[in-house]
Structures are given as structure tokens and as C-alpha cells.
Design an enzyme around this catalytic site. Structure first.
Site, PDB file in Angstrom:
ATOM      1  N   ASN A 282       2.284  -5.851   2.262  1.00 24.48           N
ATOM      2  CA  ASN A 282       2.976  -4.903   1.373  1.00 24.48           C
ATOM      3  C   ASN A 282       3.195  -3.576   2.131  1.00 24.48           C
ATOM      4  O   ASN A 282       2.705  -3.421   3.260  1.00 24.48           O
ATOM      5  CB  ASN A 282       2.129  -4.703   0.118  1.00 24.48           C
ATOM      6  CG  ASN A 282       0.908  -3.875   0.414  1.00 24.48           C
ATOM      7  OD1 ASN A 282       0.259  -4.072   1.436  1.00 24.48           O
ATOM      8  ND2 ASN A 282       0.613  -2.929  -0.436  1.00 24.48           N
ATOM      9  N   CYS A 284       1.975  -0.483   2.271  1.00 25.99           N
ATOM     10  CA  CYS A 284       0.921   0.340   2.920  1.00 25.99           C
ATOM     11  C   CYS A 284      -0.063  -0.499   3.719  1.00 25.99           C
ATOM     12  O   CYS A 284      -1.040   0.020   4.278  1.00 25.99           O
ATOM     13  CB  CYS A 284       0.231   1.196   1.875  1.00 25.99           C
ATOM     14  SG  CYS A 284       1.419   2.259   1.015  1.00 25.99           S
ATOM     15  N   GLU A 286      -2.279  -2.930   3.000  1.00 22.71           N
ATOM     16  CA  GLU A 286      -3.568  -3.447   2.544  1.00 22.71           C
ATOM     17  C   GLU A 286      -3.497  -4.873   2.004  1.00 22.71           C
ATOM     18  O   GLU A 286      -4.520  -5.515   1.822  1.00 22.71           O
ATOM     19  CB  GLU A 286      -4.169  -2.519   1.477  1.00 22.71           C
ATOM     20  CG  GLU A 286      -3.464  -2.494   0.122  1.00 22.71           C
ATOM     21  CD  GLU A 286      -2.287  -1.510   0.059  1.00 22.71           C
ATOM     22  OE1 GLU A 286      -1.815  -1.104   1.148  1.00 22.71           O
ATOM     23  OE2 GLU A 286      -1.843  -1.172  -1.049  1.00 22.71           O
TER      24      GLU A 286
HETATM   25  N1  UDP Z   1       3.681   1.861  -3.649  1.00 25.98           N
HETATM   26  C1  UDP Z   1       5.061   1.994  -3.823  1.00 25.98           C
HETATM   27  N2  UDP Z   1       5.617   3.246  -3.908  1.00 25.98           N
HETATM   28  C2  UDP Z   1       4.867   4.368  -3.813  1.00 25.98           C
HETATM   29  C3  UDP Z   1       3.486   4.255  -3.628  1.00 25.98           C
HETATM   30  C4  UDP Z   1       2.923   2.988  -3.561  1.00 25.98           C
HETATM   31  O1  UDP Z   1       5.760   1.006  -3.887  1.00 25.98           O
HETATM   32  O2  UDP Z   1       5.436   5.496  -3.893  1.00 25.98           O
HETATM   33  C5  UDP Z   1       3.052   0.513  -3.583  1.00 25.98           C
HETATM   34  C6  UDP Z   1       2.809   0.020  -2.178  1.00 25.98           C
HETATM   35  O3  UDP Z   1       2.884  -1.382  -2.137  1.00 25.98           O
HETATM   36  C7  UDP Z   1       1.393   0.468  -1.920  1.00 25.98           C
HETATM   37  C8  UDP Z   1       0.763   0.170  -3.259  1.00 25.98           C
HETATM   38  O4  UDP Z   1       1.775   0.549  -4.186  1.00 25.98           O
HETATM   39  O5  UDP Z   1       0.806  -0.240  -0.871  1.00 25.98           O
HETATM   40  C9  UDP Z   1      -0.488   0.910  -3.575  1.00 25.98           C
HETATM   41  O6  UDP Z   1      -0.338   2.291  -3.281  1.00 25.98           O
HETATM   42  P1  UDP Z   1      -1.288   3.375  -3.939  1.00 25.98           P
HETATM   43  O7  UDP Z   1      -2.665   2.811  -4.009  1.00 25.98           O
HETATM   44  O8  UDP Z   1      -1.107   4.662  -3.222  1.00 25.98           O
HETATM   45  O9  UDP Z   1      -0.662   3.481  -5.405  1.00 25.98           O
HETATM   46  P2  UDP Z   1      -1.209   4.139  -6.763  1.00 25.98           P
HETATM   47  O10 UDP Z   1      -1.609   2.996  -7.634  1.00 25.98           O
HETATM   48  O11 UDP Z   1      -2.322   5.090  -6.437  1.00 25.98           O
HETATM   49  O12 UDP Z   1      -0.020   4.853  -7.323  1.00 25.98           O
END
Ligand code: UDP
Length: 584
Positions: A282, A284, A286
Site C-alpha cells: 500500500n 506507506c 506497511e
Molecule cells: N492513506 C491515504 N491517504 C492519506 C493518508 C493515508 O490513502 O492521506 C492510506 C495509505 O494506504 C496509508 C494508510 O492509509 O498507508 C494508513 O495511513 P495512516 O495510518 O497515516 O492513516 P490514518 O488512519 O491515521 O488516517
């Protein structure tokens, strides 16, 4: 522990999460949001025959961990859980953050996936793709007699798509583009974001990663060449020196942070489904996934898993286990309640039932325990906490398997070989928690603090903040003063070199730039030992670091067993999400 929402959290909630009516007025309080999510994800248990008493008890438990911010699911779940699906707009209520789509080597394939990706982006998900199956630039296109323009050219189309699809207006599009190192266009790919020093240049809607194989790493170690293979014919069409290629990757990462590296063979070997089909992660990094794989993430707030005793802070293992058990149930429920934008995603998600339970607030927990992030003791602690998370989350998945049955692909999985009935093919992942950690008021994922006093730029504006756990500790020790906070800000957010502060506090609050790059990698590797999927982690490097330093980091990451590695050299991009305020 504090349950207040921070100012920033409230702004983010208002800006992005709380429901609005058609006139744009907010029609939900933070408490109602958590009730909506808890209700929606408890109700779904009727499909497994739960009674109304059972459902209300689960709903109460879910609400409790959400409201206390002991656990939060990824953003799309907070957006969409508990809302009715709209048959006219399939997939608008998609709750997964991580998706990987295949890209077949044909115009139909490339544009079908472009369409699928647009649907996912609209719902706020992030998409990763391997462009590795596309024939190289200059190859013959039989149907037209023309020449292919190659994978990188098609990536630009995907990049523009994200610019024009407004992601429901709430979340910026995130994409990952992966190319296998044996692809003949690998050098063009490595350079694809070279000019993107502003963060706004070509392919700015992409993170890019080179999928590195064992064969490549061996060639690197032996300083020899590796083969370039045309994916559509299987023919060897050339070879390159592995060290030169690695150097080029490092050079570009030095300039812009891209590309990252993923160790693709290791990822497939360690995957519980082990069918060799994973080509990408994906956005980022992970969550490695096979084509049409998706994953719902959720993160436990480690700061809240501590209890205060007469002899200081200690892990509250009982609470931690209870939270893990509920979180696994919650994430398995998301798979059922989800509103999938395309049928292939639903099909795979229900057969593999991958979930990604992780942690946030690791730096905060270490500080409260009085353990410096950059110490052997911290690595030991990471292994201990990681092993607990693994054991208890796997146990929770086994309990669910007894209640609900094993996942459909179980018979082809390593779990079967191990004789362990599981509900989910993979259970743990460490997400970046970019926004979740703001809501929970802790530091993101397993990262060290970026700065102890800083400026935060988010969609909602720019804010100055002081790290909340530091404030707790300073107040507890009666050291807090406005003057001290001001000094920390003037010291670029650092306090290790403020010699008049007690040594234990100075040791327990290092910032990302004070933590030597090797310790970043060692911490990532220590956590990886117990994580089923992968970990989002950036190795921060000082501005003065060299390309060779980066190559050494890659090698160390490989040797220590990480699944991927991303570096970022301070100030290398003009647009940084977090900025240490300058003293001038
Ligand atoms: N992601 C996305 N857009 C964003 C931020 C995150 O599509 O602006 C997706 C991406 O696949 C990333 C995952 O959400 O790896 C998790 O990111 P994060 O944990 O920062 O998201 P949160 O749940 O904190 O918003």
C-alpha cells in the site's frame, strides 16, 4: 490519563470526520461519531447469529475503547462505519485504508485498474500497484504495430487521475508505484521522481519503491551483475551492475526521499499464504498485499496501555490483552460490514480476511517508562511488547475462528501446516497513524518524536504544539514553565542538550534527528520480528548525510530482517509536513 481532545484533534475532527448535512453543517459530536462506529460494527454480528443482548454488550465495549482512544481504526472506517450503504453509489462507504491492484499488460488492463483506483480514491483509500508486468519501453505492440511507452509513462496517467478525483473532498490521494528491480525500465523508474524536490513535481501523488529480490542482494554483495528480464516474454534482455543500481537508488533517496526499497522475496517467504503473489505494498509501505488485496488497519494507543504505580509506570498487561482482543474482533467485523467499490476486492478480502492491528504512541510509552529510544533496553522492550501483541492478537483470531470459522484460504496457508486454526490470514501491521495519532494525542506509530515543540501543517492549517507526554512529565516533576517550553522551541524542539534539566528526562526524550539512523533501523527490525505484515517507518537522516550512508542503511536493514526501508534526509524536500520552527 487525559481524555480531553487536544485543540488540534478537535480541528481535525471538525474538518474531516464529523458528519455534515447537505448544507455543510456539522451534525455529529465526537461522542456521536464513536457511537456510530461502535454501533455499526457491533450490529454486523447479526450475520453470525448474535442476540441483541450480545450485540449491545459488544457495542458498549467497542465504544469504550474508541471513546478513550485506547484503540482507533484507520480513517476510512471512522468516516464510514455505521452509515447505510447507498446502492446507487457502490463503495462510497469503503472502510479500508490499504489496497493493492494488479496492472495487466494491456490497454484494457491498465485502464480498468485506473477506473478501479478512481473509485477507491473517492472513498478515501490508498492504492498500491506493481507496474512490473508492463512490457518495457520500446517493445512492440502487436495490435497496432507501434511501440510501447513503458510503465513509467502509464504512471503519469495514474498521477493525474489522483489530481482530478477529489477523494470525496476529505483525504488526499495516496498511491504506491512499485517496479521489480529486474524490469528493463528500472533505471528510468528510479529516476522518475528525481526532479520532484518541491514535493509538487511529476508523480507527486506517488510514493515509489523498487522491489528488490534475493538475487539482486546477492549480486550487490558479490559486486556482480543481475539480469533484466522482459516481463511479457520472459526473455533476458540485459544486465546491470547491482552496486551501480543500488547507488542510484540511494542517490535519489538522498535528493528526494524516493524511491524506497521493498524486499519482495522476503515478504513472500514470510507471508502466511506464501503463494508468491505479492508484488506491491500500500502507499506507506506497511501492508504488502497480493492483487486485489485490501486491509483494514487499527492501532492501539500504547500510552494508554501503561499504568502508574508507586515505582513509576508499568505495562497494564491485562488491559492490553483486553484491548487487543476487542480490536481484532472489531477489525474482523469491518471485513463483513465493508462497502466494497469493486467485486474483486470483496471476494479476496472475505477469503483471506487480512487485518492490520498495530500500535501508536511507542515513543510516549518509552518516555514514561524512562527508556531512551536509542538504547538496547528500548529494543528489548520492543521485542517484549511486539511478542505480546503477536501472541494475544493471534489468540484472539483463533477464538474468532472457533466462533465464526477459519478464513476460506486456510487450507492453502502456513497456518494449516502449523495446525493453528485462524480467522485471519494476517493479523498485525504497524501503520503510520498520521491522523489517528493526532486524534489520540500521542506520537505516530513507532516513530521517535519529530520534535518536542513544533509546527504542524495539516489541511486545516498550521499549529504550534508541545509534545503532550513531555508536558505531562514536566508538570508531574514540577519542572514546567513557559520559559522552559520557549527554550525548547528555540532549541529546534530538542531538549537533550539542555544541561540544566534532569538527566533521566533528557535521555528519555530524544527527537528523530538525535536518534542515530542505525537506531531507527534497529528499532524497525526489533518490531518486525513480531509483526505479520510490515511496518511504516522512516529513517530520518541529518542533512549532511551522504549517499554512502544511505547505502549502508539499506544493507543494515536487509541484514536485520526488515521488509522494507524508507529514508528521509532532513530538508531534502521543500514541502515538509512537520517543520521544526527555526530560531531566526
Ligand atoms: N492513506 C491515504 N491517504 C492519506 C493518508 C493515508 O490513502 O492521506 C492510506 C495509505 O494506504 C496509508 C494508510 O492509509 O498507508 C494508513 O495511513 P495512516 O495510518 O497515516 O492513516 P490514518 O488512519 O491515521 O488516517
Amino acid at each position: 490519563m487525559e481524555l480531553e481532545w487536544s485543540e488540534t484533534a478537535l480541528r481535525v475532527l471538525e474538518q474531516r470526520y464529523l458528519l455534515r448535512d447537505e448544507n455543510g453543517n456539522i451534525v455529529e459530536t465526537p461522542e456521536q461519531l464513536m457511537h456510530r462506529v461502535a454501533h455499526g460494527l457491533a450490529q454486523i454480528e447479526t450475520v453470525w447469529g448474535a442476540t441483541s443482548e450480545q450485540i449491545s454488550s459488544v457495542e458498549q465495549d467497542f465504544f469504550d475503547i474508541l471513546w478513550k482512544r485506547d484503540f482507533l481504526p484507520n480513517t476510512p472506517t471512522l468516516f464510514h462505519a455505521g452509515l447505510p450503504k447507498d446502492p446507487k453509489y457502490r463503495g462510497r462507504r469503503f472502510m479500508s485504508a490499504c489496497i493493492v491492484l494488479p496492472i495487466e499488460d494491456s490497454i484494457d488492463g491498465i485502464f480498468k485498474t485506473l477506473w478501479d483506483a478512481a473509485k477507491i480514491m473517492q472513498a478515501g483509500g490508498g492504492v498500491g500497484y506493481a507496474f512490473s508486468r508492463l512490457r518495457p519501453k520500446g517493445s512492440l505492440v502487436k495490435s497496432s504495430g507501434g511501440k510501447s511507452s513503458g510503465p513509467v509513462s502509464f504512471m503519469h496517467i495514474y498521477d493525474v487521475m489522483v489530481d482530478v478525483v477529489a477523494q470525496g473532498g476529505k483525504r488526499r490521494g495516496a498511491q504506491m508505484g512499485v517496479l521489480n528491480v529486474h524490469h528493463p525500465d528500472i533505471l528510468e523508474f528510479i529516476d522518475a521522481k528525481k526532479e520532484n524536490t518541491s514535493g509538487q513535481g511529476p508523480l507527486h501523488n506517488f510514493n515509489i519503491s523498487v522491489a528488490v529480490t534475493e538475487e539482486f542482494v546477492q549480486a550487490y554483495k558479490e559486486d556482480t551483475t543481475f539480469k533484466l528480464v522482459a516481463p511479457h516474454t520472459g526473455e533476458v534482455v540485459g544486465e546491470l551492475n547491482a552496486r551501480e543500481v543500488m547507488h542510484k537508488i540511494a542517490e535519489n533517496a538522498w535528493r528526494t526521499g524516493d524511491p524506497g526499497i521493498i524486499f519482495i522475496d522476503r515478504i513472500n517467504q514470510l507471508d502466511y499464504l506464501d503463494d508468491g503473489r505479492i508484488e506491491a505494498t500500500n502507499p506507506c509501505g506497511e501492508q504488502p498485499l497480493p492483487p486485489y488485496g485490501s486491509c483494514n488497519l487499527g492501532s492501539i494507543n500504547l500510552k494508554h496501555m501503561l499504568k502508574k504505580t508507586d515505582s513509576g509506570y508499568q505495562w497494564d498487561w491485562e488491559k492490553f490483552q483486553r484491548t487487543i482482543r476487542l480490536a481484532v474482533r472489531f477489525l474482523d467485523n469491518v471485513i463483513e460490514a465493508n462497502d466494497y467499490p469493486i467485486p474483486e476486492l470483496e471476494d479476496y478480502a472475505k477469503k483471506a480476511r487480512r487485518i492490520g492491528l498495530g500500535v501508536m504512541g511507542w515513543a510516549d510509552a518509552l518516555s514514561l517508562l524512562g527508556i531512551p529510544y536509542d538504547s538496547e533496553e528500548a529494543l528489548e522492550e520492543a521485542r517484549k511488547v511486539g511478542a505480546f501483541l503477536k501472541e494475544k492478537s493471534h489468540l484472539a483470531s483463533q477464538e474468532l475462528a472457533q466462533e465464526r470459522g477459519v478464513f476460506e484460504f486456510y487450507d492453502q496457508s502456513k497456518w494449516k501446516e502449523l495446525g493453528i486454526p485462524m480467522r485471519n490470514a494476517a493479523v498485525t501491521t504497524i501503520a503510520p497513524t498520521g491522523t489517528l495519532s493526532i486524534l489520540a494525542n500521542v506520537n505516530s506509530g513507532i516513530e521517535p518524536y519529530f520534535a518536542l515543540a513544533f509546527e504542524r501543517k495539516i489541511t486545516a492549517g498550521t499549529f504550534h504544539e508541545v509534545q503532550p507526554t513531555l508536558l505531562d512529565v514536566l508538570k508531574e516533576r514540577e519542572l514546567y514553565s513557559e520559559e522552559l517550553v520557549q527554550r525548547i522551541i528555540e532549541n529546534e524542539g530538542k531538549l537533550r542538550d539542555l544541561e540544566d534539566l534532569p538527566e533521566d528526562i533528557r535521555n528519555a526524550f530524544p527527537t528523530a534527528m538525535e536518534v542515530a539512523p542505525e537506531w531507527h533501523v534497529r528499532m524497525q527490525a526489533a518490531w518486525q520480528e513480531n509483526i505479520d505484515s510490515s511496518i511504516s517507518k522512516t529513517v530520518n537522516l541529518p542533512y549532511q548525510s551522504t549517499v554512502e550512508d544511505i547505502e549502508n542503511i539499506y544493507l543494515l536493514a536487509y541484514e536485520l530482517g526488515t521488509k522494507s526501508i524508507t529514508v528521509y534526509r532532513d530538508k531534502s524536500l521543500e514541502l515538509q509536513v512537520l517543520n521544526v520552527p527555526s530560531t531566526s
